[in-house]
Motif scaffolding. Structure first.
Motif, PDB file in Angstrom:
ATOM      1  N   ALA A  43       0.908  -1.163   0.000  1.00 11.92           N
ATOM      2  CA  ALA A  43       0.000   0.000   0.000  1.00 11.92           C
ATOM      3  C   ALA A  43       0.941   1.205   0.000  1.00 11.92           C
ATOM      4  O   ALA A  43       2.166   1.019  -0.100  1.00 11.92           O
ATOM      5  N   ARG A  44       0.409   2.418   0.122  1.00 10.43           N
ATOM      6  CA  ARG A  44       1.322   3.575   0.129  1.00 10.43           C
ATOM      7  C   ARG A  44       1.945   3.817   1.495  1.00 10.43           C
ATOM      8  O   ARG A  44       3.096   4.235   1.582  1.00 10.43           O
ATOM      9  N   THR A  45       1.202   3.530   2.579  1.00  9.57           N
ATOM     10  CA  THR A  45       1.627   3.990   3.901  1.00  9.57           C
ATOM     11  C   THR A  45       2.436   2.922   4.636  1.00  9.57           C
ATOM     12  O   THR A  45       1.873   1.981   5.213  1.00  9.57           O
ATOM     13  N   ALA A  46       3.772   3.091   4.619  1.00  6.77           N
ATOM     14  CA  ALA A  46       4.668   2.062   5.169  1.00  6.77           C
ATOM     15  C   ALA A  46       4.387   1.800   6.648  1.00  6.77           C
ATOM     16  O   ALA A  46       4.390   0.643   7.096  1.00  6.77           O
ATOM     17  N   ALA A  47       4.103   2.860   7.423  1.00  4.77           N
ATOM     18  CA  ALA A  47       3.899   2.676   8.871  1.00  4.77           C
ATOM     19  C   ALA A  47       2.685   1.781   9.133  1.00  4.77           C
ATOM     20  O   ALA A  47       2.715   0.914  10.016  1.00  4.77           O
ATOM     21  N   ASP A  48       1.616   1.974   8.360  1.00  2.73           N
ATOM     22  CA  ASP A  48       0.410   1.137   8.551  1.00  2.73           C
ATOM     23  C   ASP A  48       0.688  -0.308   8.122  1.00  2.73           C
ATOM     24  O   ASP A  48       0.219  -1.255   8.753  1.00  2.73           O
ATOM     25  N   LEU A  49       1.462  -0.466   7.057  1.00  5.98           N
ATOM     26  CA  LEU A  49       1.821  -1.826   6.606  1.00  5.98           C
ATOM     27  C   LEU A  49       2.638  -2.538   7.674  1.00  5.98           C
ATOM     28  O   LEU A  49       2.415  -3.716   7.963  1.00  5.98           O
ATOM     29  N   ASP A  50       3.580  -1.800   8.282  1.00  4.21           N
ATOM     30  CA  ASP A  50       4.428  -2.394   9.335  1.00  4.21           C
ATOM     31  C   ASP A  50       3.573  -2.843  10.515  1.00  4.21           C
ATOM     32  O   ASP A  50       3.798  -3.890  11.103  1.00  4.21           O
ATOM     33  N   ARG A  51       2.574  -2.036  10.841  1.00  5.52           N
ATOM     34  CA  ARG A  51       1.705  -2.371  11.982  1.00  5.52           C
ATOM     35  C   ARG A  51       0.945  -3.673  11.693  1.00  5.52           C
ATOM     36  O   ARG A  51       0.896  -4.579  12.520  1.00  5.52           O
ATOM     37  N   VAL A  52       0.393  -3.787  10.476  1.00 12.46           N
ATOM     38  CA  VAL A  52      -0.346  -5.014  10.109  1.00 12.46           C
ATOM     39  C   VAL A  52       0.623  -6.199  10.084  1.00 12.46           C
ATOM     40  O   VAL A  52       0.313  -7.284  10.587  1.00 12.46           O
ATOM     41  N   ALA A  53       1.826  -5.974   9.536  1.00 14.12           N
ATOM     42  CA  ALA A  53       2.814  -7.066   9.437  1.00 14.12           C
ATOM     43  C   ALA A  53       3.202  -7.550  10.842  1.00 14.12           C
ATOM     44  O   ALA A  53       3.238  -8.765  11.093  1.00 14.12           O
ATOM     45  N   ALA A  69       6.234  -0.719   0.151  1.00 18.24           N
ATOM     46  CA  ALA A  69       5.383   0.464  -0.035  1.00 18.24           C
ATOM     47  C   ALA A  69       5.414   0.891  -1.502  1.00 18.24           C
ATOM     48  O   ALA A  69       6.476   0.918  -2.126  1.00 18.24           O
ATOM     49  N   ALA A  70       4.244   1.181  -2.056  1.00 16.53           N
ATOM     50  CA  ALA A  70       4.172   1.639  -3.455  1.00 16.53           C
ATOM     51  C   ALA A  70       2.845   2.356  -3.672  1.00 16.53           C
ATOM     52  O   ALA A  70       1.841   2.023  -3.038  1.00 16.53           O
ATOM     53  N   ASP A  71       2.866   3.328  -4.580  1.00 22.42           N
ATOM     54  CA  ASP A  71       1.642   4.068  -4.924  1.00 22.42           C
ATOM     55  C   ASP A  71       1.147   3.561  -6.276  1.00 22.42           C
ATOM     56  O   ASP A  71       1.755   3.836  -7.320  1.00 22.42           O
ATOM     57  N   LEU A  72       0.034   2.836  -6.264  1.00 25.66           N
ATOM     58  CA  LEU A  72      -0.456   2.211  -7.503  1.00 25.66           C
ATOM     59  C   LEU A  72      -1.061   3.221  -8.481  1.00 25.66           C
ATOM     60  O   LEU A  72      -1.425   2.853  -9.594  1.00 25.66           O
ATOM     61  N   ALA A  73      -1.155   4.487  -8.066  1.00 23.63           N
ATOM     62  CA  ALA A  73      -1.567   5.508  -9.035  1.00 23.63           C
ATOM     63  C   ALA A  73      -0.418   5.857  -9.974  1.00 23.63           C
ATOM     64  O   ALA A  73      -0.612   6.502 -11.007  1.00 23.63           O
ATOM     65  N   GLU A  74       0.809   5.432  -9.596  1.00 24.26           N
ATOM     66  CA  GLU A  74       1.979   5.647 -10.462  1.00 24.26           C
ATOM     67  C   GLU A  74       2.015   4.532 -11.506  1.00 24.26           C
ATOM     68  O   GLU A  74       2.016   3.344 -11.133  1.00 24.26           O
ATOM     69  N   PRO A  75       2.050   4.859 -12.784  1.00 25.77           N
ATOM     70  CA  PRO A  75       1.953   3.819 -13.823  1.00 25.77           C
ATOM     71  C   PRO A  75       3.027   2.727 -13.727  1.00 25.77           C
ATOM     72  O   PRO A  75       2.791   1.599 -14.147  1.00 25.77           O
ATOM     73  N   ASP A  76       4.209   3.056 -13.153  1.00 28.57           N
ATOM     74  CA  ASP A  76       5.274   2.037 -13.086  1.00 28.57           C
ATOM     75  C   ASP A  76       5.230   1.185 -11.824  1.00 28.57           C
ATOM     76  O   ASP A  76       6.061   0.281 -11.653  1.00 28.57           O
ATOM     77  N   ALA A  77       4.294   1.460 -10.911  1.00 26.07           N
ATOM     78  CA  ALA A  77       4.282   0.745  -9.626  1.00 26.07           C
ATOM     79  C   ALA A  77       4.108  -0.775  -9.786  1.00 26.07           C
ATOM     80  O   ALA A  77       4.799  -1.539  -9.091  1.00 26.07           O
ATOM     81  N   PRO A  78       3.230  -1.259 -10.669  1.00 22.42           N
ATOM     82  CA  PRO A  78       3.106  -2.723 -10.787  1.00 22.42           C
ATOM     83  C   PRO A  78       4.422  -3.391 -11.199  1.00 22.42           C
ATOM     84  O   PRO A  78       4.807  -4.421 -10.621  1.00 22.42           O
ATOM     85  N   ALA A  79       5.140  -2.799 -12.141  1.00 28.19           N
ATOM     86  CA  ALA A  79       6.428  -3.379 -12.557  1.00 28.19           C
ATOM     87  C   ALA A  79       7.418  -3.333 -11.397  1.00 28.19           C
ATOM     88  O   ALA A  79       8.215  -4.270 -11.197  1.00 28.19           O
ATOM     89  N   PHE A  80       7.375  -2.264 -10.602  1.00 27.61           N
ATOM     90  CA  PHE A  80       8.239  -2.161  -9.419  1.00 27.61           C
ATOM     91  C   PHE A  80       7.924  -3.288  -8.430  1.00 27.61           C
ATOM     92  O   PHE A  80       8.829  -3.947  -7.899  1.00 27.61           O
ATOM     93  N   LEU A  81       6.624  -3.551  -8.198  1.00 28.24           N
ATOM     94  CA  LEU A  81       6.238  -4.620  -7.256  1.00 28.24           C
ATOM     95  C   LEU A  81       6.721  -5.981  -7.755  1.00 28.24           C
ATOM     96  O   LEU A  81       7.229  -6.792  -6.974  1.00 28.24           O
ATOM     97  N   LYS A  82       6.602  -6.205  -9.064  1.00 27.06           N
ATOM     98  CA  LYS A  82       7.063  -7.495  -9.617  1.00 27.06           C
ATOM     99  C   LYS A  82       8.575  -7.620  -9.439  1.00 27.06           C
ATOM    100  O   LYS A  82       9.081  -8.677  -9.011  1.00 27.06           O
TER     101      LYS A  82
END
Ligand SMILES: NC(=O)c1ccc[n+]([C@@H]2O[C@H](COP(=O)([O-])OP(=O)(O)OC[C@H]3O[C@@H](n4cnc5c(N)ncnc54)[C@H](OP(=O)(O)O)[C@@H]3O)[C@@H](O)[C@H]2O)c1
Length: 311
Positions: A43-53, A69-82
């Motif tokens: 998701a975008r918010t690293a602190a919230d992800l860390d809390r869930v993790a 952490a990644a912002d999926l509104a950025e067109p390159d985010a899916p390639a970054f996640l892969k």
């Protein structure tokens, strides 16, 4: 393993988008409960992800958990996640495309940049991630994709015009890819694609929106939605609507004229501040017919459930 046996969670690694809260966090927890070997949360918010993790790690220490952490509104985010999941050696065989957001109000008064970002997150990122991970699942002969749409996918929803259209896309796209996977060399290939369609769910989804007339509708919990989606994955369903009344509500669009359906939905979603046009006698007749259709739907669903129990 057949396409109707439970998904092999203990042999799998999952990538969950929108995992920092709400439905995505509930799906991540439910995956850990079902014994998933590894989870990548994004998701975008690293602190919230860390809390869930941290929370999942302490309840399920055997599950490997990564945060990206990644912002999926950025067109390159899916390639970054892969690239990131490859880099950390996570072979993703369960992709949960859950991240999404909406925008409520008259479309002509909406923010153009927000609509574009919504299309990027709700549609483009989901299509790109599916395209990036599906070929490897096909090559391995197993995997799963759970795409989160909404009951808003089944008909136009005035005042949520762009949002409901993004979810209609997700439903149509998911069902088409599901049907393609059914033609992949069965039973050697077990790749499942499910479209999860929740109705109103008690999350932060509506924050910042004037939720208007749909504010007080019945709400599912994120946990109910997570269980409904993963149970559908276990039975290799093409889609699932969470909750009987939500399911019955989706039947109206199959039977009523489309324009009438859109007008009726407008009267349900119109902002509280606007009285809107008075309901015509014709609309009242359609609403009565809708009630009868809903009642028939309930009886049909109950009969089908009774038959399934008797099989
Ligand atoms: N709640 C409902 O009534 C309801 C009903 C039907 C369908 N749905 C669908 O269910 C899904 C989950 O919604 P929810 O109810 O759990 O809402 P939520 O509580 O607002 O959670 C949304 C999640 O998506 C992430 N997200 C939002 N924008 C993002 C972006 N640009 N890039 C990456 N991640 C982003 C958020 O994290 P960050 O903000 O940290 O990025 C958060 O983890 C959505 O697709 C929604 O359309 C919800």
């Amino acid at each position: 393993m057949t396409k109707t046996s439970s998904f092999p969670y203990p042999q799998s690694a999952a990538l969950v988008t929108g995992a920092s809260r709400g439905i995505g966090a509930a799906i991540a927890r439910e995956l850990a409960r079902r014994g998933i070997a590894a989870l990548a949360l994004t998701a975008r918010t690293a602190a919230d992800l860390d809390r869930v993790a941290d929370e999942i790690r302490s309840a399920f220490p055997a599950t490997r958990i990564e945060v990206i952490a990644a912002d999926l509104a950025e067109p390159d985010a899916p390639a970054f996640l892969k690239a990131e999941t490859d880099r950390i050696g996570l072979s993703v065989d369960l992709l949960i495309n859950n991240a999404g957001f909406g925008s409520y109000g008259l479309f002509d008064e909406s923010e153009s940049a927000r609509n574009t970002a919504m299309v990027e997150v709700n549609i483009a990122a989901l299509v790109k991630l599916t395209h990036l991970y599906l070929p490897e699942m096909r090559a391995r002969g197993r995997g799963g994709i759970l795409n989160v749409a909404s009951t808003a996918a089944f008909q136009a929803v005035p005042y949520l015009a762009a949002y409901s259209a993004t979810k209609a896309f997700v439903l149509s796209f998911s069902e088409a890819v599901w049907a393609e996977t059914q033609e992949w060399n069965p039973p050697a290939s077990d790749v499942r694609v499910v479209c999860l369609c929740p109705g109103g769910t008690d999350t932060n989804f509506g924050d910042g929106m004037d939720r208007g007339r749909f504010e007080n509708g019945p709400q599912s919990t994120p946990e109910e939605v997570a269980v409904g989606g993963l149970d559908a994955l276990d039975r290799n369903a093409s889609y699932v609507v969470v909750g009987l009344s939500n399911y019955v509500g989706t039947l109206g669009s199959r039977l009523l004229p489309r324009a009438r359906m859109a007008r009726m939905t407008a009267s349900m979603f119109r902002p509280l501040s606007s009285s809107g046009p008075a309901e015509s006698e014709k609309t009242r007749r359609y609403l009565a017919a809708g009630g009868i259709v809903a009642a028939i739907g309930v009886v049909g669903v109950l009969l089908a459930a009774a038959k399934r129990r008797g099989d």
